[in-house]
Write a protein that holds these residues in place. Structure first.
Motif, PDB file in Angstrom:
ATOM      1  N   ASN A   1      74.357  72.050  99.437  1.00 47.58           N
ATOM      2  CA  ASN A   1      73.132  72.694  98.979  1.00 47.58           C
ATOM      3  C   ASN A   1      72.712  73.728 100.022  1.00 47.58           C
ATOM      4  O   ASN A   1      71.914  73.439 100.917  1.00 47.58           O
TER       5      ASN A   1
ATOM      6  N   LYS B   1      68.942  74.375 100.336  1.00 53.41           N
ATOM      7  CA  LYS B   1      68.210  73.329 101.065  1.00 53.41           C
ATOM      8  C   LYS B   1      68.436  73.463 102.575  1.00 53.41           C
ATOM      9  O   LYS B   1      67.512  73.278 103.361  1.00 53.41           O
TER      10      LYS B   1
ATOM     11  N   LEU C   1      66.299  76.288 103.741  1.00 53.86           N
ATOM     12  CA  LEU C   1      64.883  75.914 103.727  1.00 53.86           C
ATOM     13  C   LEU C   1      64.493  75.060 104.928  1.00 53.86           C
ATOM     14  O   LEU C   1      63.306  74.930 105.238  1.00 53.86           O
TER      15      LEU C   1
ATOM     16  N   PHE D   1      63.970  79.728  92.347  1.00 54.02           N
ATOM     17  CA  PHE D   1      62.791  79.530  93.186  1.00 54.02           C
ATOM     18  C   PHE D   1      62.766  80.587  94.274  1.00 54.02           C
ATOM     19  O   PHE D   1      63.744  81.331  94.478  1.00 54.02           O
TER      20      PHE D   1
ATOM     21  N   TYR E   1      60.870  80.947  98.460  1.00 51.85           N
ATOM     22  CA  TYR E   1      60.001  80.459  99.515  1.00 51.85           C
ATOM     23  C   TYR E   1      59.750  81.602 100.487  1.00 51.85           C
ATOM     24  O   TYR E   1      60.686  82.245 100.980  1.00 51.85           O
TER      25      TYR E   1
ATOM     26  N   PHE F   1      56.201  77.622  98.372  1.00 50.02           N
ATOM     27  CA  PHE F   1      57.449  77.429  97.650  1.00 50.02           C
ATOM     28  C   PHE F   1      57.110  77.514  96.171  1.00 50.02           C
ATOM     29  O   PHE F   1      56.280  76.749  95.676  1.00 50.02           O
TER      30      PHE F   1
ATOM     31  N   LEU G   1      58.627  77.322  92.365  1.00 46.54           N
ATOM     32  CA  LEU G   1      59.698  77.008  91.432  1.00 46.54           C
ATOM     33  C   LEU G   1      59.512  77.934  90.232  1.00 46.54           C
ATOM     34  O   LEU G   1      58.500  77.875  89.547  1.00 46.54           O
TER      35      LEU G   1
ATOM     36  N   ARG H   1      68.425  67.619  92.697  1.00 41.96           N
ATOM     37  CA  ARG H   1      68.162  68.922  93.311  1.00 41.96           C
ATOM     38  C   ARG H   1      66.903  69.549  92.698  1.00 41.96           C
ATOM     39  O   ARG H   1      66.017  70.014  93.410  1.00 41.96           O
ATOM     40  N   TYR H   2      66.818  69.535  91.368  1.00 42.57           N
ATOM     41  CA  TYR H   2      65.656  70.118  90.695  1.00 42.57           C
ATOM     42  C   TYR H   2      64.374  69.378  91.078  1.00 42.57           C
ATOM     43  O   TYR H   2      63.344  70.002  91.366  1.00 42.57           O
TER      44      TYR H   2
ATOM     45  N   TYR I   1      63.766  67.726  93.767  1.00 35.19           N
ATOM     46  CA  TYR I   1      63.443  68.073  95.163  1.00 35.19           C
ATOM     47  C   TYR I   1      62.655  69.387  95.199  1.00 35.19           C
ATOM     48  O   TYR I   1      61.623  69.489  95.863  1.00 35.19           O
ATOM     49  N   TYR I   2      63.143  70.389  94.456  1.00 33.04           N
ATOM     50  CA  TYR I   2      62.441  71.677  94.419  1.00 33.04           C
ATOM     51  C   TYR I   2      61.067  71.534  93.768  1.00 33.04           C
ATOM     52  O   TYR I   2      60.098  72.159  94.199  1.00 33.04           O
ATOM     53  N   LYS I   3      60.980  70.708  92.767  1.00 32.37           N
ATOM     54  CA  LYS I   3      59.707  70.476  92.075  1.00 32.37           C
ATOM     55  C   LYS I   3      58.694  69.836  93.044  1.00 32.37           C
ATOM     56  O   LYS I   3      57.523  70.225  93.057  1.00 32.37           O
TER      57      LYS I   3
END
Length: 182
Positions: A42, A45, A48, A117, A119, A126, A128, A171-172, A174-176
């Motif tokens: 990832n 990630k 980030l 997304f 950031y 951040f 989404l 993964r989604y 986590y971003y959420k």
């Protein structure tokens, strides 16, 4: 102050002898002839984890305006930035053909396969930029030979593709979570 654009094809196209770390679980590729058994790295990630780096994911077929906005923000940011762009590749074996890559990009994002997304270290926000409908996920991956061919060559195909989907959902989510911290 450097801007990096990664065209993510999820395959290594110019090296040899190793399985791609950017290939997802269950994908059949040159160096994963039985289907890749481990999750895709990832990169977003990882990027980030550095709070001073502008990070974004884009897909022209999914949302051109979001892609333009992210590229402009990254360019204007006085510091390092990385944008990861989903890039369908001939090695995916898109059943609809390469002439339909714009739709393929849209389907990848809508199904949750490739979320969008961005950031910004300036605002510490951040965002989404896409929704995921995981009920479309199986149809999306079945539209590519790199996943369809797995059933013919691996007795573990069902489990590998379920893991692929579970990784995408994780993964989604986590971003959420990052987006909801605002």
């Amino acid at each position: 102050n450097i801007n990096i654009l990664v065209l993510d094809t999820e395959v290594y196209s110019n090296t040899g002898g190793q399985a791609s770390k950017s290939t997802r679980t269950g994908a059949v590729a040159k160096f994963a002839a039985g289907g890749k058994e481990v999750a895709k790295k990832n990169l977003a990630k990882m990027a980030l984890s550095y709070p001073h780096v502008y990070v974004g994911t884009i897909s022209l077929g999914a949302n051109q305006m979001q892609a333009i906005k992210v590229m402009k923000e990254a360019e204007a940011y006085d510091g390092p930035s990385i944008i990861i762009a989903y890039a369908p590749c001939i090695a995916h074996g898109i059943l609809k053909g390469m002439k339909n890559t714009i739709q393929e990009e849209k389907d990848a994002t809508q199904s949750g396969y490739f979320p969008l997304f961005h950031y910004s270290p300036v605002t510490k926000e951040f965002k989404l930029d896409s929704q995921a409908d995981f009920s479309k996920y199986d149809d999306f991956i079945k539209g590519e030979d790199r996943y369809r061919s797995l059933e013919k060559i691996s007795k573990n195909s069902k489990e590998m593709l379920e893991t692929n989907k579970a990784n995408a959902m994780e993964r989604y989510n986590y971003y959420k979570e990052l987006a909801n911290k605002e």
